[in-house]
Design an enzyme around this catalytic site. Structure first.
Site, mmCIF file in Angstrom:
data_model
loop_
_atom_site.group_PDB
_atom_site.id
_atom_site.type_symbol
_atom_site.label_atom_id
_atom_site.label_comp_id
_atom_site.label_asym_id
_atom_site.label_seq_id
_atom_site.Cartn_x
_atom_site.Cartn_y
_atom_site.Cartn_z
ATOM 1 N N GLU A 193 -8.423 -33.243 -8.798
ATOM 2 C CA GLU A 193 -7.323 -34.087 -9.258
ATOM 3 C C GLU A 193 -5.982 -33.376 -9.386
ATOM 4 O OE1 GLU A 193 -10.340 -36.691 -12.133
ATOM 5 O OE2 GLU A 193 -8.683 -35.553 -12.998
ATOM 6 N N GLU A 402 -16.161 -39.637 -9.034
ATOM 7 C CA GLU A 402 -16.181 -40.077 -10.434
ATOM 8 C C GLU A 402 -15.904 -41.557 -10.489
ATOM 9 O OE1 GLU A 402 -13.891 -38.220 -13.538
ATOM 10 O OE2 GLU A 402 -14.124 -36.242 -12.625
#
Length: 513
Positions: A193, A402
């Site tokens: 991320e 995720e």
């Protein structure tokens, strides 16, 4: 104290771990409706699960420093789930659940305690043991090298990701991992991320390493520059990724037959109205939030709108750097939880001093707000993201690394809302795959109840409850663990029937067991 211009990004980062509770995808399906070889798994990360932060040679990371300063409600990952000692027990739970794969991260501070130099033999042994245990039971390891946790020594020495020096140190760290574990690990993610890591850590200062500057973010950040450092951090992350990927491909990939990628946090994005301004603003938000990382990987440079709005604060790639970054991923890992509506705010561009949010020039009108149970969450937002990546980026191989639902942490094991969420978003992935998306895997977040960013132990995403009051940190399966296990064993899942069949299995309160 937060400035008004930073407020919307605080809400976005809160939505990083906040998702609502009701589903609208009622289709029944089984894992066999997905393509052959489609991978189903679940995940954790090192600081959130391992504990043992001062054992066997590990040194502090920026996570340790941030948590110990009290910014996460006074909670730390010093013990977390004690995965460092209980990994065999946890792998056995994965076997019982039926996972195809387990996504976890390696702690740079545990493997190379000073950020560079000697490898810690105890850290090396731990990760070898974990990987071997997974392999022994037929579970694929999917390994992330960096999850918000570079060694504090590198932060103190040269500022971590804001310095070009980290490229060399990260590449050397990656090489240790490829060399020592690559004979058994086929899927590598370099960085987790970069987009939200840089905004949270270098603009508004709400996550480690907590760098920011007035009038943006926290007024008591001790160092940083919110106008430039988020862009500098992502730039150095991309250079580090490209360097590690080049090394992997030149030295290890032919022998190890693995794949290397990077993770991007994604949002479903829609214009708030059908006005031209909002439609253009939604496209601009996509370019800033997703294209910031993905455009260089696919096309070799940042989006044109970013170069225009950010100007000289946006670092430039040399022709050689551009060539090395472009095509440096074998796959993309996507993190997805929520969808938001976008309203144009081009007026922010008149200000001379701006941060990422002002450069993006939008108002972030958020729909999926935790607790707003009357507002349905939006699994079609994930379908939209996958369609975007298919259309705009050439349909790269994708793993959803995720996806999951936050609830308040408690001893209630009847997490039917989580089951509804996962079933709906799995259905959204299936819709995208049927429409041609090259999505190859889906991982729930998270396998256990973990130490969570921003919330510590106040929230829960796990399939397994961890009793923090038990000295042995005993694990208990929730309803979602049983549901996921049934799905992984090939049973057709449909919410109403499946809930009726399984719900009786998770009624035990562990504190009364």
């Amino acid at each position: 104290m937060l400035s008004f211009t930073s407020f919307s990004w605080v809400v976005v980062l809160l939505l990083w771990w906040s998702v609502t509770a009701s589903a609208n995808h009622e289709e029944s399906f089984s894992r066999y409706d997905f393509p052959p070889g489609f991978v189903f798994g679940s995940g954790t990360s090192a600081y959130q699960v391992e504990g043992a932060v001062e054992e066997d040679g590990r040194t502090p990371s920026i996570w340790d420093t941030f948590a110990r300063a009290g910014y996460i409600h006074g909670a730390t990952g010093d013990v977390a789930c004690d995965g460092y000692h209980k990994y065999k027990e946890d792998v056995q739970l994965m076997v019982e659940t039926g996972l195809d794969a387990y996504r976890f991260s390696i702690s740079w501070s545990r493997l190379i305690p000073h950020g560079r130099g000697p490898v810690n033999p105890k850290g090396l042994q731990y990760y070898n043991n974990l990987i071997n245990e997974l392999i022994k039971h037929g579970i694929q390891p999917h390994v992330t090298l960096f999850n918000f946790d570079h060694p504090q020594e590198l932060e103190d020495e040269y500022g971590g990701w804001v310095s070009r020096r980290i490229v060399k140190d990260f590449t050397a760290y990656a090489e240790v991992c490829f060399r020592e574990f690559g004979d058994r690990v086929r899927y590598w993610v370099t960085i987790n991320e970069p987009n939200v890591f840089s905004i949270g850590g270098y603009d508004i200062g709400i996550s480690p390493p907590r760098r920011c500057s007035p009038p943006f973010g926290f007024s008591n950040c001790l160092r940083g520059n919110s106008s430039s450092e988020p862009y500098l951090a992502v730039h150095n992350i991309l250079l580090s990724h490209a360097s590690a990927a080049k090394l992997y491909r030149e030295v290890y990939q032919v022998k190890q037959l693995g794949f290397i990628g990077i993770n991007v946090y994604t949002f479903g994005i829609l214009p708030l109205t059908n006005s031209t301004e909002d439609v253009v603003a939604a496209k601009r938000a996509n370019e800033f939030l997703h294209g910031w990382v993905v455009n260089p990987l696919i096309f070799g440079d940042y989006p044109e709108i970013m170069k225009k709005n950010v100007g000289e604060r946006l670092p430039k790639f040399t022709p050689l750097q551009s060539k090395e970054i472009m095509g440096s991923v074998d796959f993309l890992g996507l993190i997805h939880y929520t969808t938001m509506y976008i309203k144009d705010k081009s007026s922010s561009l008149i200000f001379e001093t701006r941060d990422f949010n002002m450069d993006m020039a939008v108002d972030l009108s958020l729909w999926d707000i935790s607790g707003a149970s009357e507002v349905p969450f939006m699994p079609w937002g994930l379908t939209q993201v996958l369609e975007l990546f298919k259309q705009e980026y050439g349909n790269p191989p994708i793993f959803i690394y995720e996806n999951g639902q936050r609830t308040e942490r408690n001893t209630t094991l009847q997490d039917t809302g989580r089951v509804k969420y996962i079933q709906a978003y799995m259905g959204a992935v299936l819709d995208a795959v049927r429409n041609g998306s090259d999505t190859r895997g889906y991982f729930t977040w998270s396998f256990l109840d973990l130490f969570e960013l921003l919330d510590g132990y106040g929230s829960s995403y796990g399939h397994y409850y961890v009793d923090l009051d038990d000295p042995d940190l005993r694990r208990y399966p929730k309803f979602s663990a049983h549901w996921y296990s049934n799905f992984l064993k090939g049973e057709i899942v449909g919410l109403k029937e499946d809930i009726e069949m399984v719900s009786g299995q998770s009624r035990m309160d562990p504190r009364k067991a």
